[in-house]
Design an enzyme around this catalytic site. Structure first.
Site, PDB file in Angstrom:
ATOM      1  N   HIS A 145       0.835  -1.204   0.000  1.00  0.00           N
ATOM      2  CA  HIS A 145       0.000   0.000   0.000  1.00  0.00           C
ATOM      3  C   HIS A 145       0.873   1.258   0.000  1.00  0.00           C
ATOM      4  CE1 HIS A 145       0.329   1.329   4.272  1.00  0.00           C
ATOM      5  NE2 HIS A 145       0.507   0.047   4.530  1.00  0.00           N
ATOM      6  N   ASP A 167       6.035   2.435   7.065  1.00  0.00           N
ATOM      7  CA  ASP A 167       4.658   2.004   6.754  1.00  0.00           C
ATOM      8  C   ASP A 167       4.003   2.974   5.792  1.00  0.00           C
ATOM      9  OD1 ASP A 167       2.215   0.811   6.785  1.00  0.00           O
ATOM     10  OD2 ASP A 167       1.659   1.515   8.781  1.00  0.00           O
ATOM     11  N   GLU A 224      -5.297   1.481   2.231  1.00  0.00           N
ATOM     12  CA  GLU A 224      -5.151   0.277   3.071  1.00  0.00           C
ATOM     13  C   GLU A 224      -5.450   0.596   4.519  1.00  0.00           C
ATOM     14  OE1 GLU A 224      -2.761  -2.513   5.740  1.00  0.00           O
ATOM     15  OE2 GLU A 224      -2.700  -0.355   5.539  1.00  0.00           O
ATOM     16  N   GLU A 225      -4.997   1.770   4.947  1.00  0.00           N
ATOM     17  CA  GLU A 225      -5.125   2.127   6.363  1.00  0.00           C
ATOM     18  C   GLU A 225      -6.578   2.384   6.767  1.00  0.00           C
ATOM     19  OE1 GLU A 225      -2.678   1.751   8.232  1.00  0.00           O
ATOM     20  OE2 GLU A 225      -0.789   2.287   7.253  1.00  0.00           O
ATOM     21  N   ASP A 243       4.588  -4.873   3.208  1.00  0.00           N
ATOM     22  CA  ASP A 243       4.073  -3.806   4.062  1.00  0.00           C
ATOM     23  C   ASP A 243       4.960  -3.729   5.302  1.00  0.00           C
ATOM     24  OD1 ASP A 243       2.656  -1.977   5.515  1.00  0.00           O
ATOM     25  OD2 ASP A 243       0.777  -3.086   5.535  1.00  0.00           O
ATOM     26  N   HIS A 268       2.395   5.047  12.030  1.00  0.00           N
ATOM     27  CA  HIS A 268       1.165   5.833  12.209  1.00  0.00           C
ATOM     28  C   HIS A 268       1.389   7.074  13.082  1.00  0.00           C
ATOM     29  CE1 HIS A 268      -1.297   1.875  11.443  1.00  0.00           C
ATOM     30  NE2 HIS A 268      -0.481   2.197  10.467  1.00  0.00           N
TER      31      HIS A 268
END
Ligand SMILES: [Zn+2]
Length: 413
Positions: free
Chosen positions: A218, A237, A270-271, A298, A375
């Site tokens: 992603h 990420d 994706e998230e 990922d 994140h």
């Protein structure tokens, strides 16, 4: 403490929703049907409407606040994604969701049977061209792709400009592909569940173009830290997995045309519940496309279990492809593979697995040792980033693109 966190969470979500009220991101205001890890749903007291204890997957309808709490919990336990959005399956009512769970359990059971069978271990015959391709993987290139991708303030599908990086990356790939010596197609894929687009490059197979090897990851990022602003550099990420795929494409595009078609995907959203990959996998199934293998990259930059220690996720992946990875590692990559689990919906491989396609998810470390800064604004290139480690994942993509895509091997069950 937990109550405090929950209350703060709801407040932050409301603030975020208010702050983005002028942005037409409708998906963030709707309830959604989802599949998620049963343990996560239970820990958050989210009502489970259907479940399968064998595979620890539950079905629930969640509000935006609940979605945020699942994503937050996934983040706390170190997962990238936390659930699969089932909005596209909205027409299935009531017990229809039990059939989704049943077919998921049946896929897992077939994989478990294969694992228990006394087959000889897979092995690959060493090929000089592939071995030479391994030496072409450039850590400097990986670093420069990750540096570039993580320089965008955010690559979130809910960003005011969710396609800025997609458009720029397409331009860059087109420039790179100008040097390609084999036939290719490049396209952006529109989605119904998000305004963000998926980027796709297709290297057309010479002999069996209908047989497809998918190499994906992603491209979106997210910031889920409380009050931490919206900057989402997402270096690990998942600029890292995205960079691995660019590098694999760069090397493959001047080699012999593979017999099977190889498709590269940089997925959208994706998230926010595997949005891009879920739509694509569902469409491929509807079109009866013959996808023989799916690689998901990922997070590949943080060697939490040690340099060149690769976590191979065993849940919702293909036992055959995990064997294939071990054989590829033995012959070409020379890392250490450690089996582990990440729970349902931890990344886009879940979308393909649910449609019955064999998927593989080699991860940067064992699950508990993965990067804790994802994140957040701290997911940037740091002294702990390890491009030698990350290069191993480009090598996995190369073996799948140059060995598996030139063979007739396929999942034997
Ligand atoms: Zn990710």
């Amino acid at each position: 403490m937990k109550m405090m966190k929950t209350a703060t969470m709801a407040f932050v979500t409301l603030v975020a929703m208010t702050a983005t009220a002028h942005v037409p991101a409708l998906e963030s205001f709707e309830t959604k049907p989802i599949l998620a890890d049963l343990k996560d749903l239970r820990a958050l007291n989210i009502p489970v409407l259907a479940k399968d204890e064998r595979i620890e997957v539950g079905y629930a309808i969640v509000t935006p606040v609940m979605q945020q709490r699942i994503q937050e919990r996934a983040h706390q336990v170190g997962k990238c994604g936390g659930f699969e959005d089932l909005t596209l399956d909205m027409h299935i009512q009531g017990t229809g969701f039990n059939s989704i769970l049943d077919s998921l359990a049946a896929i897992q059971e077939k994989n478990a049977l294969y694992e228990r069978a006394p087959f000889a271990a897979l092995s690959l015959e060493k090929n000089g061209t592939i071995e030479a391709a391994m030496t072409e993987v450039s850590e400097d290139n990986l670093r420069s792709y990750v540096t570039w991708l993580s320089s965008f303030p955010s690559r979130s599908n809910r960003d005011a400009e969710p396609n800025r990086h997609v458009v720029e990356m397409k331009t860059r790939l087109e420039a790179m592909l100008a040097e390609a010596t084999i036939p290719y197609e490049i396209s952006e894929i529109n989605h119904t569940s998000t305004k963000q687009r998926t980027l796709k490059v297709r290297l057309v197979g010479s002999e069996r173009p209908n047989e497809i090897v998918v190499l994906g990851g992603h491209l979106d990022s997210i910031n889920q830290s409380w009050g931490g602003g919206k900057t989402a550099p997402g270096a690990d990420d998942n600029a890292s997995g995205s960079a691995n795929l660019i590098e694999a494409l760069r090397i493959m595009m001047t080699k012999a045309q593979p017999k099977r078609t190889v498709e590269f995907f940089w997925y959208a959203g994706e998230e926010s519940g595997l949005l891009g990959s879920a739509e694509i996998a569902k469409q491929y199934k509807a079109d009866k496309k013959d996808v023989v293998a799916v690689l998901q990259l990922d997070m590949t930059l943080f060697p939490g279990s040690g340099e060149l220690v690769i976590g191979s996720m065993t849940d919702f992946t293909s036992s055959w492809l995990r064997d294939y990875l071990k054989a590829a590692n033995e012959t070409y990559i020379h890392a250490r593979i450690v089996d582990d689990k990440c729970g349902y919906g931890c990344s886009d491989h879940a979308s393909w697995n649910r449609q019955g396609y064999p998927a593989l998810m080699p991860f940067e470390a064992t699950f508990s040792k993965s990067n804790k800064n994802i994140h957040t604004t701290r997911d940037v290139i740091s002294p702990e980033s390890n491009f030698k480690h990350s290069a191993a994942y480009t090598k996995i993509a190369l073996v799948m693109g140059m060995d598996l895509a030139n063979s007739t091997a396929r999942q034997p069950y």
